[in-house]
Design an enzyme around this catalytic site. Structure first.
Site, PDB file in Angstrom:
ATOM      1  CE  LYS A  52       2.663 -34.474 -42.928  1.00  0.00           C
ATOM      2  NZ  LYS A  52       2.942 -33.848 -41.610  1.00  0.00           N
TER       3      LYS A  52
ATOM      4  N   PRO B 270       8.114 -31.138 -44.732  1.00  0.00           N
ATOM      5  CG  PRO B 270       8.705 -31.019 -46.984  1.00  0.00           C
ATOM      6  CD  PRO B 270       9.150 -31.585 -45.670  1.00  0.00           C
ATOM      7  CD  GLU B 271       2.385 -28.474 -42.689  1.00  0.00           C
ATOM      8  OE1 GLU B 271       1.158 -28.302 -42.854  1.00  0.00           O
ATOM      9  OE2 GLU B 271       3.037 -27.843 -41.840  1.00  0.00           O
TER      10      GLU B 271
END
Length: 305
Positions: free
Chosen positions: A71, A16-17
């Site tokens: 991240k 995920p970011e």
């Protein structure tokens, strides 16, 4: 090479970011900070990318803070740091009462379990780090300083840092021959943006994914900076306060072009298009971003500018 880090450690994964990792950090600040780590169980030894300090050195120590570097998720455990990169298929699953049965290595998607001690609860709270699929890229580091993690040491500036202004972005793109989508995803250039949010930022900025960064006009750079701050800030605010299990769905719901090939662009009504690559795809709106031109969807083709 920092002491205690294996040579295979360098790890770059796209999701995920930034917004989701920031939300996970906030989620853990509310639930983990102030609690003591009772035990850490390793379900997949390959997930550990460091050996000194050992993961057992965290046992009995209090979680004193939770932060984010690009991240990477960073739990400050009384001066030691448990750093996590979730990569493509990793995720964090919280429980107010973890099962009492031990993890069976190789028999479940649980790569790591962090069990916390809370005398006020009937069970032990904590979280599992899970990873689906066959490409095991989830990475966990135990370090004395987050800068000992190679992926953190090489990070570019955070686009939500108040010090990151239009002039800072102008300095980054100036003279660059990179296509702007690749530049946005390069963690050594900007920290935290991956495939999904690069699509969203470029759509909001009305820029082709294949525009050359160094050829952007001053007005386009300012538009890009504004889009970056707006898209990421809105995503962080939308994710804030949501339980970890809801973050993936919230991310999908907030996307305008990413993952929406074949659907109508919410801005102009044109059909969102896609270009496929070996390990990913990009989505964009021809009307909003490429002057109506459709980018050729052939892996080795010369893409239209």
């Amino acid at each position: 090479m920092p002491c205690g880090i294996a040579p295979r450690d360098v790890h770059t994964g796209p999701v995920p970011e930034l917004p989701e990792v920031e939300a996970l950090a906030g989620f853990l600040r509310e639930r983990a900070v102030g609690r003591v780590i009772a035990r850490i169980d390793v379900g997949a030894i390959s997930v550990l990318k460091t050996y000194d300090p050992p993961v057992t050195s965290l046992h009995g120590l209090e979680v004193t803070g939770v932060g984010r570097h690009g991240k990477f998720l960073d739990l400050d455990v009384s001066g030691l740091h448990l750093v996590v990169h979730l990569s493509r298929a990793g995720w964090l699953r919280w429980s107010d009462a973890l099962p009492g049965t031990p993890i069976r290595p190789g028999k479940s998607p649980i790569a790591l379990r962090v069990r916390l001690d809370d005398p006020d609860l009937p069970g032990d709270p904590g979280f599992d780090l899970t990873e689906a699929g066959t490409q095991k890229r989830l990475a966990v580091y135990v370090v004395r300083d987050p800068q000992q993690v190679p992926g953190i040491a090489t990070l570019g500036p955070d686009p939500l840092d108040p010090a990151f202004d239009v002039a800072a972005l102008q300095r980054i793109v100036e003279g660059s021959r990179q296509q702007i989508k690749g530049l946005l995803r390069d963690q050594a250039v900007l920290a935290g943006i991956g495939n999904a949010y690069s699509h969203e930022v470029l759509h909001a900025a009305k820029l082709s994914p294949y525009a050359i960064a160094g050829k952007l006009s001053d007005g386009e750079v300012e538009r890009l900076w504004t889009a970056m701050r707006t898209v990421l800030t809105d995503a962080v605010e939308a994710a804030a306060g949501k339980p970890a299990k809801e973050l993936k769905d919230a991310k999908r719901a907030g996307m305008r072009v990413h993952g929406r090939a074949g659907q109508a662009c919410p801005v102009c009504g044109d059909t969102v298009r896609e270009v496929s690559f070996a390990d990913r795809a990009l989505q964009y709106c021809p009307t909003c971003q490429t002057g109506g031109k459709v980018l050729a969807d052939r892996r080795l083709s010369r893409l239209l500018k």
